[in-house]
Design a protein around this motif. Sequence first.
Motif, mmCIF file in Angstrom:
data_model
loop_
_atom_site.group_PDB
_atom_site.id
_atom_site.type_symbol
_atom_site.label_atom_id
_atom_site.label_comp_id
_atom_site.label_asym_id
_atom_site.label_seq_id
_atom_site.Cartn_x
_atom_site.Cartn_y
_atom_site.Cartn_z
ATOM 1 N N GLY A 1 1.050 9.640 3.906
ATOM 2 C CA GLY A 1 0.448 9.237 5.162
ATOM 3 C C GLY A 1 -1.048 9.428 5.242
ATOM 4 O O GLY A 1 -1.607 9.532 6.328
ATOM 5 N N TYR A 2 -1.742 9.432 4.089
ATOM 6 C CA TYR A 2 -3.189 9.646 4.101
ATOM 7 C C TYR A 2 -3.924 8.527 4.841
ATOM 8 O O TYR A 2 -4.927 8.773 5.504
ATOM 9 C CB TYR A 2 -3.731 9.731 2.673
ATOM 10 C CG TYR A 2 -3.237 10.921 1.892
ATOM 11 C CD1 TYR A 2 -3.275 12.206 2.435
ATOM 12 C CD2 TYR A 2 -2.735 10.773 0.604
ATOM 13 C CE1 TYR A 2 -2.825 13.301 1.708
ATOM 14 C CE2 TYR A 2 -2.280 11.867 -0.129
ATOM 15 C CZ TYR A 2 -2.322 13.127 0.438
ATOM 16 O OH TYR A 2 -1.872 14.203 -0.278
ATOM 17 N N VAL A 3 -3.455 7.304 4.692
ATOM 18 C CA VAL A 3 -4.155 6.171 5.311
ATOM 19 C C VAL A 3 -3.297 5.529 6.402
ATOM 20 O O VAL A 3 -3.411 4.334 6.674
ATOM 21 C CB VAL A 3 -4.562 5.125 4.243
ATOM 22 C CG1 VAL A 3 -5.589 5.718 3.291
ATOM 23 C CG2 VAL A 3 -3.366 4.608 3.470
ATOM 24 N N ALA A 4 -2.471 6.338 7.053
ATOM 25 C CA ALA A 4 -1.605 5.828 8.110
ATOM 26 C C ALA A 4 -2.370 5.098 9.216
ATOM 27 O O ALA A 4 -1.901 4.067 9.704
ATOM 28 C CB ALA A 4 -0.778 6.974 8.704
ATOM 29 N N PRO A 5 -3.553 5.573 9.659
ATOM 30 C CA PRO A 5 -4.272 4.835 10.703
ATOM 31 C C PRO A 5 -4.688 3.424 10.276
ATOM 32 O O PRO A 5 -4.905 2.562 11.119
ATOM 33 C CB PRO A 5 -5.509 5.708 10.963
ATOM 34 C CG PRO A 5 -5.105 7.073 10.547
ATOM 35 C CD PRO A 5 -4.226 6.862 9.363
ATOM 36 N N VAL A 6 -4.796 3.197 8.957
ATOM 37 C CA VAL A 6 -5.167 1.875 8.460
ATOM 38 C C VAL A 6 -3.935 0.982 8.345
ATOM 39 O O VAL A 6 -3.904 -0.137 8.867
ATOM 40 C CB VAL A 6 -5.880 1.986 7.097
ATOM 41 C CG1 VAL A 6 -6.187 0.603 6.534
ATOM 42 C CG2 VAL A 6 -7.153 2.799 7.236
ATOM 43 N N THR A 7 -2.909 1.461 7.660
ATOM 44 C CA THR A 7 -1.702 0.657 7.494
ATOM 45 C C THR A 7 -1.028 0.387 8.836
ATOM 46 O O THR A 7 -0.322 -0.598 9.000
ATOM 47 C CB THR A 7 -0.715 1.355 6.547
ATOM 48 O OG1 THR A 7 -0.447 2.682 7.020
ATOM 49 C CG2 THR A 7 -1.292 1.441 5.142
ATOM 50 N N LEU A 8 -1.283 1.266 9.772
ATOM 51 C CA LEU A 8 -0.712 1.137 11.106
ATOM 52 C C LEU A 8 -1.089 -0.189 11.763
ATOM 53 O O LEU A 8 -0.261 -0.845 12.390
ATOM 54 C CB LEU A 8 -1.214 2.304 11.960
ATOM 55 C CG LEU A 8 -0.678 2.414 13.377
ATOM 56 C CD1 LEU A 8 0.817 2.511 13.374
ATOM 57 C CD2 LEU A 8 -1.285 3.627 14.042
ATOM 58 N N ILE B 1 0.870 -1.184 0.000
ATOM 59 C CA ILE B 1 0.000 0.000 0.000
ATOM 60 C C ILE B 1 0.902 1.228 0.000
ATOM 61 O O ILE B 1 1.465 1.612 1.025
ATOM 62 C CB ILE B 1 -0.942 -0.003 1.213
ATOM 63 C CG1 ILE B 1 -1.815 -1.257 1.201
ATOM 64 C CG2 ILE B 1 -1.824 1.252 1.209
ATOM 65 C CD1 ILE B 1 -2.728 -1.384 2.400
ATOM 66 N N TYR B 2 1.046 1.822 -1.172
ATOM 67 C CA TYR B 2 1.973 2.946 -1.334
ATOM 68 C C TYR B 2 1.291 4.240 -0.891
ATOM 69 O O TYR B 2 0.326 4.685 -1.506
ATOM 70 C CB TYR B 2 2.423 3.044 -2.791
ATOM 71 C CG TYR B 2 3.488 4.087 -3.025
ATOM 72 C CD1 TYR B 2 4.762 3.939 -2.476
ATOM 73 C CD2 TYR B 2 3.230 5.225 -3.783
ATOM 74 C CE1 TYR B 2 5.740 4.887 -2.683
ATOM 75 C CE2 TYR B 2 4.200 6.176 -4.004
ATOM 76 C CZ TYR B 2 5.460 6.006 -3.447
ATOM 77 O OH TYR B 2 6.419 6.959 -3.647
ATOM 78 N N ASP B 3 1.802 4.823 0.188
ATOM 79 C CA ASP B 3 1.149 5.995 0.779
ATOM 80 C C ASP B 3 2.208 6.941 1.355
ATOM 81 O O ASP B 3 2.320 7.086 2.574
ATOM 82 C CB ASP B 3 0.179 5.521 1.871
ATOM 83 C CG ASP B 3 -0.539 6.661 2.563
ATOM 84 O OD1 ASP B 3 -0.814 7.683 1.901
ATOM 85 O OD2 ASP B 3 -0.816 6.541 3.772
ATOM 86 N N PRO B 4 3.014 7.576 0.488
ATOM 87 C CA PRO B 4 4.117 8.413 0.994
ATOM 88 C C PRO B 4 3.665 9.618 1.801
ATOM 89 O O PRO B 4 4.423 10.135 2.627
ATOM 90 C CB PRO B 4 4.843 8.846 -0.289
ATOM 91 C CG PRO B 4 3.791 8.766 -1.355
ATOM 92 C CD PRO B 4 2.930 7.599 -0.978
#
Length: 318
Positions: free
Chosen positions: A192-199, A187-190
């Motif tokens: 940090g838009y979906v940081a709470p999910v990838t977290l 999940i490429y998210d430089p």
Amino acid sequence: MTDIKGMFHQFFVSEDNRDLLRFLWWKDGDPNNKVVDYRMKVHLFGAVSSPGCANFGLKRAADDGEEEFGQQSANFIRNDFYVDDGLKSVATVKEAIDLIQASKSLCASAGLKLHKILSNKKEVLESVPADERITGVKDLDLHVDPLPLERVLGVTWCVESDTFQFRIELRDRPVTRRGILSTVSSIYDPNGYVAPVTLKGKQILQQMCRDKLGWDNPIPESLRPQWEKWRLECVHLEQLKIQRSFKPENFVSIMDAELHHFSDASKEGYGQCSYLRLVNNWKRSLLLRHGKSKGDPTEACDHPKTGIGCSNHVCKNK
């Protein structure tokens, strides 16, 4: 958005350095001929030196062309390129058209060609010859057809709605530490838009590391339900749309901009949240939030008086 055609090949290697780029090939490209020794006269894709040399040449082209083609185009070439990809936002359609024309002329004066041009405004695209537009737009009827999804430095950009989106393609991989790391990293998210999910996926991986599991050990049964739930829910990220522009169209001219940063940490991880405060010439303010995290996500609340968010576990104004 734009691209420099064959950027590395547009810059010559000084003759005394060409021995560093020697290679063997068949004479005249015919495998039946004798193998001969060649040297590259231009910088090639794959050499560690090529990006630095080409970027130096690009900035030199901006310096040389600034007086003739204007400061705005020179600054665009100098400051808004990531290797050969240029990205720039301006306030109006006219500014965009003028910037494209001036930048094309500046680059042409140095033997460079801007192409693969894309804009979220169809009026801008209409000012560009079809063969200089990005491939997905060349054959569109701009009066009827919607603009497509494109990738901007790896991030999916819906040009028609001017939003960033996510394409989630979770391949079937072994449910091991190695496979989980590969899935979470896909999940490429430089930004940090979906940081709470990838977290959450990273926390599962973190626990496997704490348990000292090997790279190919299967996930413990105690963690399997959490992993399967997270993996199933990730597909819903495709419904998320992030507005590219923080400034609403009716916000008039920005008179002042402020960045406010907050961070917090725990044993589970740490988080950082930034707020952008914009003030227009009517003294109206707008607060926009952007965050990153590594560890447990904490919900944020807005103080009724200040409008600035904080972590729920420390908030005194809930």
